[in-house]
Design an enzyme around this catalytic site. Sequence first.
Site, short mmCIF file in Angstrom:
data_model
loop_
_atom_site.label_atom_id
_atom_site.label_comp_id
_atom_site.label_asym_id
_atom_site.label_seq_id
_atom_site.Cartn_x
_atom_site.Cartn_y
_atom_site.Cartn_z
N ALA A 217 0.84 -1.20 0.00
CA ALA A 217 0.00 0.00 0.00
C ALA A 217 0.88 1.25 0.00
CB ALA A 217 -0.92 0.01 1.22
N GLU B 267 -2.47 -12.32 -4.38
CA GLU B 267 -3.88 -12.22 -4.75
C GLU B 267 -4.21 -10.75 -4.87
OE1 GLU B 267 -5.48 -13.98 -1.34
OE2 GLU B 267 -5.04 -16.02 -1.96
N TYR C 261 1.60 -5.24 -11.07
CA TYR C 261 2.07 -6.64 -11.04
C TYR C 261 2.37 -7.15 -12.46
CZ TYR C 261 0.32 -6.57 -6.23
OH TYR C 261 0.10 -6.26 -4.92
C1 COA Z 1 -1.86 -0.38 -5.93
C2 COA Z 1 -0.89 0.69 -5.44
C3 COA Z 1 0.07 0.04 -4.44
C4 COA Z 1 -0.09 1.22 -6.64
O1 COA Z 1 0.85 2.14 -6.14
P1 COA Z 1 1.25 3.50 -6.92
O2 COA Z 1 2.59 3.88 -6.46
O3 COA Z 1 0.18 4.49 -6.74
O4 COA Z 1 1.26 3.02 -8.45
P2 COA Z 1 2.25 3.49 -9.58
O5 COA Z 1 2.30 4.98 -9.65
O6 COA Z 1 3.58 2.78 -9.41
O7 COA Z 1 1.53 2.89 -10.86
C5 COA Z 1 1.41 1.49 -11.05
C6 COA Z 1 0.62 1.25 -12.32
O8 COA Z 1 -0.76 1.59 -12.10
C7 COA Z 1 -1.15 2.60 -13.01
N1 COA Z 1 -2.03 3.49 -12.27
C8 COA Z 1 -1.69 4.25 -11.20
N2 COA Z 1 -2.80 4.87 -10.74
C9 COA Z 1 -3.83 4.51 -11.54
C10 COA Z 1 -5.21 4.79 -11.58
N3 COA Z 1 -5.77 5.61 -10.68
N4 COA Z 1 -5.98 4.21 -12.53
C11 COA Z 1 -5.43 3.37 -13.43
N5 COA Z 1 -4.12 3.04 -13.46
C12 COA Z 1 -3.33 3.61 -12.51
C13 COA Z 1 0.12 3.28 -13.47
O9 COA Z 1 -0.02 3.88 -14.74
C14 COA Z 1 1.07 2.10 -13.50
O10 COA Z 1 0.82 1.30 -14.64
P3 COA Z 1 1.81 1.32 -15.92
O11 COA Z 1 3.18 0.98 -15.37
O12 COA Z 1 1.24 0.26 -16.80
O13 COA Z 1 1.74 2.71 -16.47
C15 COA Z 1 -1.61 1.89 -4.77
O14 COA Z 1 -2.57 2.39 -5.69
C16 COA Z 1 -2.31 1.55 -3.46
O15 COA Z 1 -1.72 1.66 -2.39
N6 COA Z 1 -3.58 1.14 -3.54
C17 COA Z 1 -4.36 0.75 -2.34
C18 COA Z 1 -3.89 -0.56 -1.78
C19 COA Z 1 -3.97 -1.67 -2.82
O16 COA Z 1 -4.92 -1.81 -3.58
N7 COA Z 1 -2.90 -2.52 -2.83
C20 COA Z 1 -2.80 -3.68 -3.73
C21 COA Z 1 -3.43 -4.85 -3.10
S1 COA Z 1 -3.14 -6.33 -4.05
#
Ligand code: COA
Length: 164
Positions: free
Chosen positions: A87, A120, A132
């Site tokens: 996260a 997952e 991922y």
């Molecule tokens: C999932 C999470 C960890 C991603 O972290 P992040 O640092 O914000 O993501 P990044 O900036 O590295 O982007 C990762 C990818 O998602 C895409 N992305 C980021 N925000 C997005 C959004 N709001 N909608 C669609 N795609 C998005 C990016 O373009 C990137 O994809 P790409 O490499 O194909 O361009 C973060 O959104 C989070 O903490 N979410 C809540 C917890 C969660 O869902 N954890 C995963 C549980 S399995």
Amino acid sequence: MSLLRWPWGSSEDLTAQRLQPACAAALAHIHAASFAHGWDEEAMAAMILDDMIQGDGLFVAGQPGNAPVAFVLSRCVLDEAEILTIAVAGRWRGRRASLRLLQHHLQCLAARGVRTVHLEVEEGNTPALRLYSGFGFVRTGERKGYYAKADGSRATAVLMTREL
Ligand SMILES: CC(C)(COP(=O)(O)OP(=O)(O)OC[C@H]1O[C@@H](n2cnc3c(N)ncnc32)[C@H](O)[C@@H]1OP(=O)(O)O)[C@@H](O)C(=O)NCCC(=O)NCCS
């Protein structure tokens, strides 16, 4: 410890480091803001202290403290690991923090002897699925109705795996 410099020249640099028990409150805060069913501070502290769990965080460089802006926890058994959670704090999302964090974390898992990583993820969690997939995780199956959502509905879990 490794240092990330934002490619677009932000003055804020992040360092990746192993999580310490004192981080537990900050982790619980980020987790509660990220998931319908958050893990509390006590649960976080127990996981950080568990030798079978690899926990890594991203911290703002030059600001020593116990408040990472992102974290990831994986349980390791022999040469396999499962990512339990990852996260990023709200204001750091969409800035590639998770990319850097996961890169560091997979290196740490490999150094522990892990060869296969499982996870997952909720179907429809586009940022996580893109993260991922970009790291070479491939879909191996699904569990329908696996996640209980805050509104009472249920969501499918996508199972993914990657060899290190
Ligand atoms: C999932 C999470 C960890 C991603 O972290 P992040 O640092 O914000 O993501 P990044 O900036 O590295 O982007 C990762 C990818 O998602 C895409 N992305 C980021 N925000 C997005 C959004 N709001 N909608 C669609 N795609 C998005 C990016 O373009 C990137 O994809 P790409 O490499 O194909 O361009 C973060 O959104 C989070 O903490 N979410 C809540 C917890 C969660 O869902 N954890 C995963 C549980 S399995």
